[in-house]
Structure formats: structure tokens, C-alpha cells
Design a protein around this motif. Structure first.
Motif, PDB file in Angstrom:
ATOM      1  N   PHE A   8       0.880  -0.811  -0.193  1.00  0.00           N
ATOM      2  CA  PHE A   8      -0.450   0.033  -0.482  1.00  0.00           C
ATOM      3  C   PHE A   8       0.611   1.444   0.160  1.00  0.00           C
ATOM      4  O   PHE A   8       0.322   2.161  -0.988  1.00  0.00           O
ATOM      5  N   TRP A   9       1.970   1.126   0.290  1.00  0.00           N
ATOM      6  CA  TRP A   9       2.896   2.779   0.755  1.00  0.00           C
ATOM      7  C   TRP A   9       4.055   2.904  -0.465  1.00  0.00           C
ATOM      8  O   TRP A   9       3.163   3.837  -1.676  1.00  0.00           O
ATOM      9  N   LEU A  10       3.770   2.093  -1.472  1.00  0.00           N
ATOM     10  CA  LEU A  10       3.680   1.654  -2.978  1.00  0.00           C
ATOM     11  C   LEU A  10       2.770   2.593  -3.860  1.00  0.00           C
ATOM     12  O   LEU A  10       3.582   3.523  -4.976  1.00  0.00           O
ATOM     13  N   ASN A  11       1.601   1.627  -3.508  1.00  0.00           N
ATOM     14  CA  ASN A  11       0.619   2.103  -4.453  1.00  0.00           C
ATOM     15  C   ASN A  11      -0.024   3.513  -4.258  1.00  0.00           C
ATOM     16  O   ASN A  11      -0.380   4.448  -4.624  1.00  0.00           O
ATOM     17  N   TRP A  12       0.219   3.976  -2.781  1.00  0.00           N
ATOM     18  CA  TRP A  12       0.474   5.478  -2.656  1.00  0.00           C
ATOM     19  C   TRP A  12       0.956   6.440  -3.515  1.00  0.00           C
ATOM     20  O   TRP A  12       0.764   7.690  -2.900  1.00  0.00           O
ATOM     21  N   LEU A  13       2.338   5.964  -3.353  1.00  0.00           N
ATOM     22  CA  LEU A  13       3.285   6.801  -3.485  1.00  0.00           C
ATOM     23  C   LEU A  13       3.320   7.451  -4.895  1.00  0.00           C
ATOM     24  O   LEU A  13       3.170   7.714  -5.498  1.00  0.00           O
ATOM     25  N   PHE A  14       3.017   5.775  -5.494  1.00  0.00           N
ATOM     26  CA  PHE A  14       2.740   5.790  -7.660  1.00  0.00           C
ATOM     27  C   PHE A  14       2.153   6.748  -7.681  1.00  0.00           C
ATOM     28  O   PHE A  14       1.624   7.598  -8.503  1.00  0.00           O
ATOM     29  N   SER A  15       0.780   6.408  -7.036  1.00  0.00           N
ATOM     30  CA  SER A  15      -0.796   7.815  -7.815  1.00  0.00           C
ATOM     31  C   SER A  15      -0.850   8.761  -6.979  1.00  0.00           C
ATOM     32  O   SER A  15      -1.060   9.351  -7.603  1.00  0.00           O
ATOM     33  N   TYR A  16      -0.204   8.786  -5.848  1.00  0.00           N
ATOM     34  CA  TYR A  16      -0.948   9.850  -4.847  1.00  0.00           C
ATOM     35  C   TYR A  16       0.766  10.761  -4.837  1.00  0.00           C
ATOM     36  O   TYR A  16       0.008  12.115  -4.778  1.00  0.00           O
ATOM     37  N   GLY A  17       1.509   9.733  -4.426  1.00  0.00           N
ATOM     38  CA  GLY A  17       2.958  11.093  -4.666  1.00  0.00           C
ATOM     39  C   GLY A  17       3.759  10.850  -2.896  1.00  0.00           C
ATOM     40  O   GLY A  17       2.833  10.229  -2.237  1.00  0.00           O
ATOM     41  N   LEU A  18       4.663  11.704  -3.533  1.00  0.00           N
ATOM     42  CA  LEU A  18       5.458  11.453  -2.255  1.00  0.00           C
ATOM     43  C   LEU A  18       4.729  12.582  -0.872  1.00  0.00           C
ATOM     44  O   LEU A  18       4.752  12.492   0.604  1.00  0.00           O
ATOM     45  N   ILE A  19       3.982  13.745  -1.173  1.00  0.00           N
ATOM     46  CA  ILE A  19       4.059  14.383  -0.385  1.00  0.00           C
ATOM     47  C   ILE A  19       2.656  13.879   0.169  1.00  0.00           C
ATOM     48  O   ILE A  19       2.491  14.611   1.422  1.00  0.00           O
ATOM     49  N   PHE A  20       2.098  13.663  -0.007  1.00  0.00           N
ATOM     50  CA  PHE A  20       0.350  12.754   0.035  1.00  0.00           C
ATOM     51  C   PHE A  20       0.806  11.591   1.697  1.00  0.00           C
ATOM     52  O   PHE A  20       0.678  11.799   2.418  1.00  0.00           O
TER      53      PHE A  20
ATOM     54  N   ILE B 264       1.834  -1.020  15.708  1.00  0.00           N
ATOM     55  CA  ILE B 264       3.298  -1.507  14.971  1.00  0.00           C
ATOM     56  C   ILE B 264       3.394  -3.114  14.637  1.00  0.00           C
ATOM     57  O   ILE B 264       3.373  -2.525  12.787  1.00  0.00           O
ATOM     58  N   PRO B 265       2.726  -3.767  14.832  1.00  0.00           N
ATOM     59  CA  PRO B 265       2.050  -5.024  14.663  1.00  0.00           C
ATOM     60  C   PRO B 265       0.694  -4.785  12.970  1.00  0.00           C
ATOM     61  O   PRO B 265       1.367  -6.162  12.082  1.00  0.00           O
ATOM     62  N   PHE B 266       0.628  -3.926  13.333  1.00  0.00           N
ATOM     63  CA  PHE B 266      -0.664  -4.058  12.384  1.00  0.00           C
ATOM     64  C   PHE B 266      -0.228  -3.062  10.941  1.00  0.00           C
ATOM     65  O   PHE B 266      -0.572  -3.304  10.351  1.00  0.00           O
ATOM     66  N   ILE B 267       0.770  -1.884  11.234  1.00  0.00           N
ATOM     67  CA  ILE B 267       1.174  -1.146   9.973  1.00  0.00           C
ATOM     68  C   ILE B 267       2.092  -2.536   9.456  1.00  0.00           C
ATOM     69  O   ILE B 267       2.012  -2.890   8.338  1.00  0.00           O
ATOM     70  N   VAL B 268       2.839  -3.453  10.261  1.00  0.00           N
ATOM     71  CA  VAL B 268       3.622  -4.271   9.187  1.00  0.00           C
ATOM     72  C   VAL B 268       3.100  -5.574   8.751  1.00  0.00           C
ATOM     73  O   VAL B 268       3.494  -5.166   7.378  1.00  0.00           O
ATOM     74  N   LEU B 269       2.047  -5.654   9.214  1.00  0.00           N
ATOM     75  CA  LEU B 269       1.786  -7.001   8.785  1.00  0.00           C
ATOM     76  C   LEU B 269       0.482  -6.084   6.564  1.00  0.00           C
ATOM     77  O   LEU B 269       0.491  -6.809   6.508  1.00  0.00           O
ATOM     78  N   ALA B 270       0.501  -5.013   7.522  1.00  0.00           N
ATOM     79  CA  ALA B 270      -0.733  -3.651   6.472  1.00  0.00           C
ATOM     80  C   ALA B 270       0.337  -3.906   5.440  1.00  0.00           C
ATOM     81  O   ALA B 270      -0.019  -3.935   4.164  1.00  0.00           O
ATOM     82  N   SER B 271       1.406  -3.312   5.241  1.00  0.00           N
ATOM     83  CA  SER B 271       3.202  -3.465   4.614  1.00  0.00           C
ATOM     84  C   SER B 271       2.802  -4.223   3.669  1.00  0.00           C
ATOM     85  O   SER B 271       3.450  -4.090   2.560  1.00  0.00           O
ATOM     86  N   THR B 272       2.462  -5.632   4.266  1.00  0.00           N
ATOM     87  CA  THR B 272       3.115  -6.909   3.380  1.00  0.00           C
ATOM     88  C   THR B 272       1.791  -7.206   1.988  1.00  0.00           C
ATOM     89  O   THR B 272       1.635  -8.041   1.427  1.00  0.00           O
ATOM     90  N   ASN B 273       0.808  -6.655   2.107  1.00  0.00           N
ATOM     91  CA  ASN B 273      -0.368  -6.449   1.159  1.00  0.00           C
ATOM     92  C   ASN B 273      -0.937  -4.848   0.395  1.00  0.00           C
ATOM     93  O   ASN B 273      -0.242  -3.919   1.110  1.00  0.00           O
ATOM     94  N   PRO B 274      -1.681  -4.897  -0.218  1.00  0.00           N
ATOM     95  CA  PRO B 274      -1.975  -3.567  -0.403  1.00  0.00           C
ATOM     96  C   PRO B 274      -3.557  -3.093  -0.405  1.00  0.00           C
ATOM     97  O   PRO B 274      -3.695  -2.053  -0.577  1.00  0.00           O
ATOM     98  N   SER B 275      -3.742  -3.736   0.739  1.00  0.00           N
ATOM     99  CA  SER B 275      -5.016  -3.345   1.328  1.00  0.00           C
ATOM    100  C   SER B 275      -5.650  -1.588   2.023  1.00  0.00           C
ATOM    101  O   SER B 275      -6.778  -1.446   1.707  1.00  0.00           O
ATOM    102  N   LEU B 276      -4.743  -1.444   2.635  1.00  0.00           N
ATOM    103  CA  LEU B 276      -5.271   0.041   2.725  1.00  0.00           C
ATOM    104  C   LEU B 276      -5.146   0.520   1.520  1.00  0.00           C
ATOM    105  O   LEU B 276      -5.409   2.514   2.147  1.00  0.00           O
ATOM    106  N   ALA B 277      -4.547   0.549   0.472  1.00  0.00           N
ATOM    107  CA  ALA B 277      -5.025   1.123  -0.695  1.00  0.00           C
ATOM    108  C   ALA B 277      -6.189   0.972  -1.153  1.00  0.00           C
ATOM    109  O   ALA B 277      -6.728   1.570  -2.642  1.00  0.00           O
ATOM    110  N   VAL B 278      -6.355  -0.076  -1.217  1.00  0.00           N
ATOM    111  CA  VAL B 278      -7.700  -0.915  -2.043  1.00  0.00           C
ATOM    112  C   VAL B 278      -9.162  -1.429  -1.370  1.00  0.00           C
ATOM    113  O   VAL B 278     -10.493  -1.547  -1.571  1.00  0.00           O
ATOM    114  N   SER B 279      -8.823  -0.459  -0.055  1.00  0.00           N
ATOM    115  CA  SER B 279     -10.497  -0.917   0.750  1.00  0.00           C
ATOM    116  C   SER B 279     -10.119  -0.405   2.274  1.00  0.00           C
ATOM    117  O   SER B 279      -9.028  -0.025   2.750  1.00  0.00           O
TER     118      SER B 279
END
Length: 353
Positions: A276-288, A317-332
Motif C-alpha cells: 500500500f505504501w508504493l500504491n500511495w506513492l505512485f498514484s498520489y505521491g510522496l507529498i501525500f 506496530i504489528p498492524f502497520i507491519v502486516l498491512a505493509s505486506t499487501n495493498p489492503s489499505l490502498a484498495v479497501s
């Protein structure tokens, strides 16, 4: 229409209790409008809405719900949790998904998969997203549920479901968190030795049953057969970072259009970006991303201001770490909405620890 219904209450009550959330909501809304007016596609707009809605739902909830009704909404959340876990387990037993899994234009007939490959998909459409939601519920239940039987029973049910989703990172993370909490609970809570011993023995039996089912391949088959890393799935997530072999971070200051992103993925040989970090970065940018972090930190501090350091670390911490293994926060909207609502509701249902 929903915005109009709750706008006045959010403006008055929400701004009083959580002004940090109001600022976050305004930032996301304005940035989404910026992307729309600077040539953003439907995909860009949808991502902005997905990031915005959990904050709006949180504000609408805290602005309209009476404190006396909090326990009622806790029961609703528990019902949703049990329904999700029940569906996952039934799907695993029957080796068929109640709701079909679609990836792109392809419908995956999971009933044709082997027991090792099969993945429950529950209510939310994808194993990884479901596993993240169940994990979120599990860690909050461990921290805030007073009833020992419900605490460890519901948490165990969550781990079983995560094994049924066959999500390897979630299996590892949930197991680590569960064991960590057991030791924390044994050390910190004032319970009689008999209760602690009985609880420990019960958990030991449950863990032994988990291990047996895992070792014979009944659950968690992808982890036992593939390990935590493989070339077909885990490596795809890491492959997304190869984009930076061809592009600089400065190329994504305000994000790129949907069409440009498809070209970028084609050039680098990527089918999807499962982070989801990369999805946000590519679509909305570093500023976002920087803005989200800066505005989310005060909100999270406010929500957890009365909690001990262990609780904050255990939940966040565990929530953020696990979320970072998939795009869930960017698609749902489900995982982040669940996290924010649980963070508000669960502490208010605790009478005595």
C-alpha cells in the motif's frame, strides 16, 4: 448524502473531541480534489476516497454515538468478527469459497485447488485483506477483552481463521503476537495462580492442536510447503521495488496518472503492486504519504494517549507491519475503519483489568 447528514455533528462534536481527525480529513479531501483537477483518473479518485472514508466513518461514529451505546456496538463488531471467522473455517472444511475470488478478469475456482493451495476468502474478497482485518480484531480482543474465556477463545478462533486464509505473513505475525501477549498477561495481570495455570494449559493444548493441524497440512499449507518467501508470491511484492532501478523518488513527488502507472508496470514486468505504501506513492505521491503520516500521528497519539507503552506498541506496530505486506489499505476501507473503530470502542468497554 451521508456527508450532509453528519456534517454538522462532525463539525461541532468531532472537532471538539478529535480536532486531529478533522485536520486529517481536510488534508485527504483537498489532496484528492487536487489529484482530480490535475488530471487524475477514476483509479486515482477511488484511492483518495478509500483513504478518506475510514477517517470520516470514525468521526461520524464518535460524533453521533452515545457512550451508553458503546457496548451495543462492541457486540455488533464481535458478531461481524465471528461471522468472518465462521465463514473462513467453513470454507476451509468444504474446500470451496462462498464468494468467488476474482483477480482481474479471471475468476479463480478455488474448489479445484489442493488442500495446501486452498485459501478462504471470507467476507472481504481477498485472503490477505481478510487476514489483516481478523488480525486487527484479534490483537484488540487480546488487549481489551475482560472475560478470559472470550479473550483467548476469540483470539484462538482468529488464528484458526488466519490459517484458513493461508496468509503466511499474517500466520507468523499473529502467532508471534499471541505468544507475546500470553507471557505479558501471565506477568502483568493479577490473577490467581490456579487461573493462570489453567489458562496456560488450555492455551498450550490449543497451540498443540494448531501445530498438529499445521504439521499434517490441514491448515497453513502454503507456509509449510513454500516457507515465508517464494518466487511466485512473496518475490512479486519485493519486485515492485525494482521500479526504483529505472525511476527516482523525485519522479513521484505528486504521483502519476493511472495510464502512466500501467506503462510503468509494463516496462518493469509487474502484474500488480502489492504494497500500500508504493500504491500511495505512485498514484498520489510522496507529498501525500508525508502528509498522511504527519496528520495521522497526532490522531493516533490522541486515541491511545492513556495507554501504556506496551499496549501502544502491541496494537500499532504489528498492524502497520502486516498491512505493509499487501495493498489492503490502498484498495479497501475495511482494515483501517476496523482499526480506528476498535481503538475507540474497545477501551470504553473495559471496566476493570
Amino acid at each position: 448524502m451521508l456527508c450532509c447528514m453528519f456534517f454538522s455533528k462532525i463539525k461541532n462534536i468531532g472537532s471538539e473531541y478529535f480536532p486531529q481527525a478533522i485536520k486529517l480529513l481536510i488534508f485527504i479531501g483537498l489532496y484528492t480534489l487536487f489529484k482530480v483537477f490535475t488530471g487524475g483518473s477514476a483509479g486515482n479518485t477511488n484511492m483518495g476516497i478509500i483513504v478518506l472514508l475510514p477517517v470520516f466513518i470514525f468521526l461520524a461514529f464518535v460524533s453521533t454515538i452515545r457512550c451508553s451505546d458503546i457496548r451495543y456496538y462492541k457486540k455488533i463488531l464481535y458478531t461481524a468478527y465471528l461471522l468472518e471467522c465462521g465463514i473462513a473455517i467453513i470454507e476451509k472444511i468444504l474446500n470451496i469459497n462462498i464468494f468467488q475470488l476474482e483477480i482481474g478478469d479471471e475468476t479463480i475456482l478455488t474448489s479445484e485447488l489442493t488442500s495446501t493451495e486452498f485459501r478462504s476468502i471470507g467476507l472481504y474478497g481477498h485472503p490477505l485483506q481478510n487476514a489483516l482485518v481478523v488480525f486487527c480484531f484479534m490483537i484488540f480482543i487480546l488487549i481489551y477483552e475482560n472475560n478470559i474465556k472470550l479473550k483467548f477463545g476469540f483470539a484462538s478462533l482468529g488464528i484458526i481463521s488466519i490459517f484458513c486464509f493461508n496468509a503466511r505473513a499474517a500466520i507468523v505475525m499473529s502467532t508471534i503476537c499471541f505468544v507475546t501477549y500470553i507471557f505479558y498477561w501471565m506477568k502483568s495481570y493479577k490473577k490467581s495462580s490456579a487461573i493462570k495455570l489453567m489458562t496456560f494449559m488450555t492455551v498450550f493444548i490449543i497451540c498443540s492442536a494448531f501445530y498438529y493441524m499445521y504439521s499434517v497440512g490441514l491448515i497453513g499449507g502454503r507456509l509449510s510447503s513454500m516457507g515465508i518467501y517464494d518466487d511466485n508470491s512473496a518475490s512479486v511484492r519485493l519486485a515492485a521495488f525494482t521500479i526504483f532501478d529505472y525511476y527516482n523518488l523525485s519522479d513521484f513527488i505528486t504521483g502519476i496518472s493511472y495510464n502512466d502507472l500501467q506503462i510503468l508496470k509494463y516496462r518493469t514486468g509487474l502484474f500488480a503492486i502489492e504494497n500500500f505504501w508504493l500504491n500511495w506513492l505512485f498514484s498520489y505521491g510522496l507529498i501525500f504519504i508525508i502528509g498522511l503520516i504527519l496528520f495521522y500521528i497526532p490522531l493516533i497519539k490522541k486515541i491511545f494517549q492513556k495507554e501504556r507503552k506496551f499496549v501502544k506498541c502491541f496494537l500499532i506496530i504489528p498492524f502497520i507491519v502486516l498491512a505493509s505486506t499487501n495493498p489492503s489499505l490502498a484498495v479497501s476501507i475495511v482494515p483501517m475503519s476496523a482499526f480506528l473503530l476498535l481503538a475507540y470502542i474497545m477501551p470504553k468497554t473495559v471496566s476493570e483489568k
